[in-house]
Design a protein around this motif. Structure first.
Motif, mmCIF file in Angstrom:
data_model
loop_
_atom_site.group_PDB
_atom_site.id
_atom_site.type_symbol
_atom_site.label_atom_id
_atom_site.label_comp_id
_atom_site.label_asym_id
_atom_site.label_seq_id
_atom_site.Cartn_x
_atom_site.Cartn_y
_atom_site.Cartn_z
ATOM 1 N N GLY A 1 -122.752 -17.080 -14.749
ATOM 2 C CA GLY A 1 -124.334 -16.650 -14.875
ATOM 3 C C GLY A 1 -123.939 -15.896 -16.753
ATOM 4 O O GLY A 1 -124.939 -14.634 -16.832
ATOM 5 N N LYS A 2 -122.756 -15.511 -17.100
ATOM 6 C CA LYS A 2 -122.684 -14.799 -18.581
ATOM 7 C C LYS A 2 -122.220 -16.164 -19.252
ATOM 8 O O LYS A 2 -121.837 -17.408 -19.793
ATOM 9 N N GLN A 3 -122.583 -15.266 -20.781
ATOM 10 C CA GLN A 3 -121.964 -16.246 -22.472
ATOM 11 C C GLN A 3 -120.998 -16.029 -22.932
ATOM 12 O O GLN A 3 -120.618 -15.088 -22.792
ATOM 13 N N VAL A 4 -119.687 -16.980 -22.952
ATOM 14 C CA VAL A 4 -118.965 -15.956 -24.352
ATOM 15 C C VAL A 4 -119.047 -16.886 -25.167
ATOM 16 O O VAL A 4 -119.000 -18.356 -24.825
ATOM 17 N N ARG A 5 -118.376 -16.239 -26.105
ATOM 18 C CA ARG A 5 -118.916 -16.781 -27.634
ATOM 19 C C ARG A 5 -117.376 -17.295 -28.038
ATOM 20 O O ARG A 5 -116.218 -16.242 -28.226
ATOM 21 N N THR A 6 -117.608 -18.792 -28.278
ATOM 22 C CA THR A 6 -115.742 -18.865 -28.727
ATOM 23 C C THR A 6 -115.711 -20.494 -29.892
ATOM 24 O O THR A 6 -116.764 -20.404 -30.183
ATOM 25 N N LEU A 7 -115.036 -19.795 -30.008
ATOM 26 C CA LEU A 7 -114.268 -20.975 -31.078
ATOM 27 C C LEU A 7 -113.331 -22.643 -30.731
ATOM 28 O O LEU A 7 -112.583 -21.533 -30.101
ATOM 29 N N VAL B 1 -109.025 -23.537 -21.150
ATOM 30 C CA VAL B 1 -108.873 -22.232 -20.949
ATOM 31 C C VAL B 1 -109.072 -21.432 -21.906
ATOM 32 O O VAL B 1 -109.502 -21.874 -23.522
ATOM 33 N N VAL B 2 -109.596 -20.081 -22.051
ATOM 34 C CA VAL B 2 -110.204 -19.319 -22.918
ATOM 35 C C VAL B 2 -109.688 -18.197 -23.191
ATOM 36 O O VAL B 2 -109.256 -17.443 -22.006
ATOM 37 N N TYR B 3 -109.259 -17.995 -24.327
ATOM 38 C CA TYR B 3 -108.201 -16.744 -24.706
ATOM 39 C C TYR B 3 -108.636 -15.489 -25.666
ATOM 40 O O TYR B 3 -109.554 -15.827 -26.815
ATOM 41 N N GLY B 4 -107.934 -15.115 -26.418
ATOM 42 C CA GLY B 4 -108.284 -14.483 -26.750
ATOM 43 C C GLY B 4 -108.781 -12.908 -26.701
ATOM 44 O O GLY B 4 -109.491 -12.459 -25.726
ATOM 45 N N GLY B 5 -109.226 -11.985 -27.864
ATOM 46 C CA GLY B 5 -110.242 -10.968 -27.485
ATOM 47 C C GLY B 5 -110.017 -9.910 -26.897
ATOM 48 O O GLY B 5 -110.546 -8.871 -26.261
ATOM 49 N N LYS B 6 -108.639 -9.310 -27.124
ATOM 50 C CA LYS B 6 -108.361 -8.339 -25.627
ATOM 51 C C LYS B 6 -107.891 -8.200 -24.459
ATOM 52 O O LYS B 6 -108.301 -7.684 -23.963
ATOM 53 N N ILE C 1 -108.547 -34.604 -22.072
ATOM 54 C CA ILE C 1 -107.807 -34.266 -21.249
ATOM 55 C C ILE C 1 -107.358 -32.503 -21.010
ATOM 56 O O ILE C 1 -107.069 -32.010 -20.105
ATOM 57 N N HIS C 2 -107.131 -31.166 -22.131
ATOM 58 C CA HIS C 2 -107.157 -30.482 -21.958
ATOM 59 C C HIS C 2 -108.047 -30.021 -23.233
ATOM 60 O O HIS C 2 -107.851 -30.436 -24.406
ATOM 61 N N ALA C 3 -108.393 -28.397 -23.471
ATOM 62 C CA ALA C 3 -109.338 -27.581 -24.630
ATOM 63 C C ALA C 3 -108.750 -26.081 -24.343
ATOM 64 O O ALA C 3 -108.825 -26.136 -23.321
ATOM 65 N N ASP C 4 -108.947 -25.628 -25.542
ATOM 66 C CA ASP C 4 -108.433 -24.190 -25.912
ATOM 67 C C ASP C 4 -109.792 -24.028 -26.617
ATOM 68 O O ASP C 4 -110.352 -24.856 -28.137
ATOM 69 N N PHE C 5 -110.251 -22.653 -26.296
ATOM 70 C CA PHE C 5 -111.089 -21.901 -27.174
ATOM 71 C C PHE C 5 -110.692 -20.666 -27.255
ATOM 72 O O PHE C 5 -109.923 -19.971 -26.125
ATOM 73 N N HIS D 1 -118.515 -31.857 -35.383
ATOM 74 C CA HIS D 1 -118.609 -30.902 -36.016
ATOM 75 C C HIS D 1 -118.172 -29.758 -34.946
ATOM 76 O O HIS D 1 -117.906 -28.614 -34.935
ATOM 77 N N PHE D 2 -117.327 -30.196 -33.770
ATOM 78 C CA PHE D 2 -117.330 -29.893 -32.419
ATOM 79 C C PHE D 2 -116.263 -28.498 -33.128
ATOM 80 O O PHE D 2 -116.423 -26.564 -32.930
ATOM 81 N N MET D 3 -115.059 -29.146 -33.932
ATOM 82 C CA MET D 3 -113.954 -27.686 -33.884
ATOM 83 C C MET D 3 -114.289 -26.908 -35.241
ATOM 84 O O MET D 3 -113.492 -25.783 -35.444
ATOM 85 N N ASN D 4 -115.536 -26.871 -35.932
ATOM 86 C CA ASN D 4 -115.573 -25.537 -36.658
ATOM 87 C C ASN D 4 -117.214 -24.885 -35.669
ATOM 88 O O ASN D 4 -117.635 -25.145 -37.138
ATOM 89 N N SER D 5 -117.673 -25.400 -34.555
ATOM 90 C CA SER D 5 -118.720 -24.625 -34.549
ATOM 91 C C SER D 5 -118.916 -23.724 -33.222
ATOM 92 O O SER D 5 -118.264 -23.083 -32.671
ATOM 93 N N VAL D 6 -119.737 -22.797 -33.378
ATOM 94 C CA VAL D 6 -119.256 -21.446 -32.549
ATOM 95 C C VAL D 6 -119.673 -21.976 -30.544
ATOM 96 O O VAL D 6 -121.026 -23.319 -31.217
#
Length: 208
Positions: free
Chosen positions: A70-76, A32-37, A90-94, A58-63
């Motif tokens: 067809g779009k790119q979403v900048r996440t952490l 799931v990608v969350y945040g950013g209003k 089994i699950h990831a949060d961005f 260094h995955f957890m502290n990379s952009v």
């Protein structure tokens, strides 16, 4: 600075345990990608690609740029859950972030110039209290690690955050105390305390 990573994804219409199990059987990881209003974005990614990026260290502290529809979403990355037995994701949060955002990250520490530490040269032991530093960084300039110079430190000395020169755009997330990162202890002192050394600022390893 950590390289920017790219992760291809597809949207998922169904939630729930059944749908997630089906995705995992097909080599996909629900996320799931969350945040950013904005509304949360339900996605799934290829397990092999996610594992490859996790193995960079260094995955957890990379952009991470999520490519979806067809779009790119900048996440952490904020969390990756693993199977308790198979050790597979089994699950990831961005978390959505803007290019100029400030982000909280945990950055590993490394120690340099140990041969120039009188305490270590005389047989002292580097007792590491914090293996990571909680930092507030520019999203575009997240450091891979923080190097701490131990030149001149002797047995009984403590290395505090005030001794560390942080990269431009980074600052400590903890600002209310000059916390200890490591101490240099005599081998006998380390053995007698079982490695749980009390530091000169009154914090124990668990409290730092």
């Amino acid at each position: 600075m950590s390289d920017q990573l790219v992760l291809s994804a597809e949207t998922r219409d169904r939630g729930g345990k059944g749908a997630s199990r089906e995705l995992r059987r097909n080599g996909r990881v629900p996320a799931v990608v969350y945040g950013g209003k904005e509304e949360p974005l339900m996605i799934h990614v290829e397990e092999k690609l996610l594992m490859k990026q996790l193995m960079t260290g260094h995955f957890m502290n990379s952009v991470v740029m999520i490519e979806v529809d067809g779009k790119q979403v900048r996440t952490l990355p904020k969390d990756v859950a693993f199977h308790p037995v198979k050790d597979r994701p089994i699950h990831a949060d961005f978390l959505r972030i803007s290019k100029d955002a400030k982000v909280n990250v945990a950055v590993p520490v490394i120690f340099a110039n140990e041969e120039a530490s009188p305490g270590l040269k005389r047989g002292g032991v580097l007792n590491i209290v914090r293996h990571e530093l909680e930092l507030v960084c520019d999203a575009a300039n997240i450091p891979d690690d923080i190097s701490i110079d131990v030149t001149g430190f002797d047995v009984g000395d403590s290395i505090h955050i005030s001794h560390v020169k942080l990269p431009k755009g980074s600052e400590s997330a903890i600002t209310d105390r000059d916390f200890t990162i490591a101490t240099i202890v005599a081998p006998s002192a380390l053995k007698s305390t079982g490695g749980d050394t009390t530091k000169d600022d009154g914090e124990t390893a668990e409290e730092a």
